[in-house]
Design a protein around this motif. Structure first.
Motif, PDB file in Angstrom:
ATOM      1  N   GLN A 238       0.829  -1.204   0.000  1.00  0.00           N
ATOM      2  CA  GLN A 238       0.000   0.000   0.000  1.00  0.00           C
ATOM      3  C   GLN A 238       0.864   1.255   0.000  1.00  0.00           C
ATOM      4  O   GLN A 238       0.661   2.192  -0.773  1.00  0.00           O
ATOM      5  CB  GLN A 238      -0.935   0.022   1.208  1.00  0.00           C
ATOM      6  CG  GLN A 238      -1.913   1.198   1.180  1.00  0.00           C
ATOM      7  CD  GLN A 238      -2.464   1.524   2.550  1.00  0.00           C
ATOM      8  OE1 GLN A 238      -1.723   1.580   3.536  1.00  0.00           O
ATOM      9  NE2 GLN A 238      -3.777   1.736   2.628  1.00  0.00           N
ATOM     10  N   ARG A 239       1.863   1.278   0.885  1.00  0.00           N
ATOM     11  CA  ARG A 239       2.762   2.426   0.966  1.00  0.00           C
ATOM     12  C   ARG A 239       3.570   2.579  -0.318  1.00  0.00           C
ATOM     13  O   ARG A 239       3.771   3.689  -0.823  1.00  0.00           O
ATOM     14  CB  ARG A 239       3.710   2.279   2.147  1.00  0.00           C
ATOM     15  CG  ARG A 239       3.296   2.905   3.464  1.00  0.00           C
ATOM     16  CD  ARG A 239       1.869   2.686   3.878  1.00  0.00           C
ATOM     17  NE  ARG A 239       1.620   3.346   5.167  1.00  0.00           N
ATOM     18  CZ  ARG A 239       0.473   3.312   5.816  1.00  0.00           C
ATOM     19  NH1 ARG A 239      -0.540   2.651   5.286  1.00  0.00           N
ATOM     20  NH2 ARG A 239       0.322   3.948   6.968  1.00  0.00           N
ATOM     21  N   ALA A 240       4.034   1.462  -0.857  1.00  0.00           N
ATOM     22  CA  ALA A 240       4.817   1.505  -2.089  1.00  0.00           C
ATOM     23  C   ALA A 240       3.984   2.044  -3.253  1.00  0.00           C
ATOM     24  O   ALA A 240       4.486   2.816  -4.078  1.00  0.00           O
ATOM     25  CB  ALA A 240       5.356   0.116  -2.411  1.00  0.00           C
ATOM     26  N   ALA A 241       2.712   1.649  -3.319  1.00  0.00           N
ATOM     27  CA  ALA A 241       1.845   2.130  -4.390  1.00  0.00           C
ATOM     28  C   ALA A 241       1.683   3.642  -4.322  1.00  0.00           C
ATOM     29  O   ALA A 241       1.697   4.326  -5.356  1.00  0.00           O
ATOM     30  CB  ALA A 241       0.486   1.442  -4.319  1.00  0.00           C
ATOM     31  N   VAL A 242       1.557   4.170  -3.118  1.00  0.00           N
ATOM     32  CA  VAL A 242       1.399   5.611  -2.947  1.00  0.00           C
ATOM     33  C   VAL A 242       2.648   6.351  -3.424  1.00  0.00           C
ATOM     34  O   VAL A 242       2.560   7.439  -4.018  1.00  0.00           O
ATOM     35  CB  VAL A 242       1.088   5.946  -1.475  1.00  0.00           C
ATOM     36  CG1 VAL A 242       1.198   7.439  -1.209  1.00  0.00           C
ATOM     37  CG2 VAL A 242      -0.298   5.434  -1.106  1.00  0.00           C
ATOM     38  N   GLU A 243       3.823   5.775  -3.204  1.00  0.00           N
ATOM     39  CA  GLU A 243       5.068   6.427  -3.602  1.00  0.00           C
ATOM     40  C   GLU A 243       5.423   6.176  -5.070  1.00  0.00           C
ATOM     41  O   GLU A 243       6.199   6.927  -5.655  1.00  0.00           O
ATOM     42  CB  GLU A 243       6.214   5.950  -2.711  1.00  0.00           C
ATOM     43  CG  GLU A 243       6.090   6.388  -1.263  1.00  0.00           C
ATOM     44  CD  GLU A 243       6.149   7.908  -1.084  1.00  0.00           C
ATOM     45  OE1 GLU A 243       6.769   8.589  -1.923  1.00  0.00           O
ATOM     46  OE2 GLU A 243       5.556   8.419  -0.112  1.00  0.00           O
ATOM     47  N   GLN A 244       4.855   5.147  -5.678  1.00  0.00           N
ATOM     48  CA  GLN A 244       5.199   4.811  -7.063  1.00  0.00           C
ATOM     49  C   GLN A 244       4.180   5.298  -8.088  1.00  0.00           C
ATOM     50  O   GLN A 244       4.499   5.410  -9.277  1.00  0.00           O
ATOM     51  CB  GLN A 244       5.351   3.293  -7.199  1.00  0.00           C
ATOM     52  CG  GLN A 244       6.517   2.700  -6.449  1.00  0.00           C
ATOM     53  CD  GLN A 244       6.546   1.187  -6.523  1.00  0.00           C
ATOM     54  OE1 GLN A 244       5.943   0.582  -7.405  1.00  0.00           O
ATOM     55  NE2 GLN A 244       7.249   0.551  -5.585  1.00  0.00           N
TER      56      GLN A 244
END
Length: 241
Positions: free
Chosen positions: A78-84
């Motif tokens: 979830q966090r990675a999706a927000v940053e990518q």
């Protein structure tokens, strides 16, 4: 995945057409299931949400793998999706139409906003929804949901094909949201659908003007009378449409 890149010109076209018009244009090509079901805007924005899809998939949470400690991992999906999620795109989340727990909250959506992402869509719910509605980013969900996503949702896949509100969404598809809801336009026909929708919108605007003047829809919509085509051509000349 797709190599399609949404141009500024095509984006502009989608900003001026409705999801209803797009549904009809897609229906003509046999695509009948592109409007995401039971998803609504948190607040009304001044223009359509338009961007290519970047996806996140949730599966049902398994308690031993979904404690608060998972957020300490910087690679948490979830966090990675927000940053990518790329600027100009729309983050589309598959929450299995389950709004009992949130898909995201105002902190993550704020991060997406400042990174230049134009919208967020989930077939579940958002927490902090009043705050999200006030942000300068389009947001669509089923209903408000205060519980953290970990309660029921386990983030798994980033930028893979997903289902959202009974619609198949491939990364790179064009996502258009207006005051009614959200539609997915397959990337392979996105440019031609945009062109057709602009033409359809011009005719629909002409028809509305005529109907409000008291004209019958018979022969006007659809334009089965030759006079309708003559009048529409004159209207386009006058309006520059």
């Amino acid at each position: 995945m797709t190599d399609y890149i949404l141009s500024d010109a095509t984006r502009k076209k989608y900003e001026g057409v409705s999801t209803a018009t797009l549904c009809t244009a897609l229906f003509k090509r046999g695509l009948r299931n592109q409007f995401i079901q039971d998803v609504r805007p948190l607040s009304q924005k001044t223009k359509n949400m338009v961007g290519q899809a970047f996806t996140l998939r949730y599966i049902p949470a398994r308690e031993d793998l979904n404690q608060l400690s998972v957020f300490q991992n910087p690679d948490h999906p979830q966090r990675a999706a927000v940053e990518q999620c790329p600027p100009g795109s729309v983050l589309v989340m598959d929450s299995r139409k389950d709004a009992r727990a949130a898909s995201a909250g105002s902190i993550l959506v704020s991060r997406l906003m400042v990174r230049g992402v134009v919208g967020v869509v989930t077939d579940g719910g958002f927490r902090d929804s009043p705050e999200i509605g006030e942000l300068d980013i389009a947001a669509y969900h089923s209903r408000p949901s205060a519980p953290t996503n970990l309660t029921l949702h386990q983030a798994l896949d980033i930028n893979k094909p997903i289902g959202c509100g009974d619609v198949a969404v491939w990364p790179g598809d064009v996502v258009v949201g207006d005051r009614e809801g959200v539609i997915i336009v397959p990337s392979g026909i996105a440019d031609e659908i945009a062109d057709e929708a602009v033409e359809m919108t011009a005719f629909e605007d002409f028809v509305i003007e005529e109907v409000l003047k008291g004209r019958s829809i018979i022969g006007l919509y659809p334009p089965t009378k030759d006079q309708t085509k003559v009048d529409f051509a004159a209207w386009r000349e006058t309006t520059g449409r």
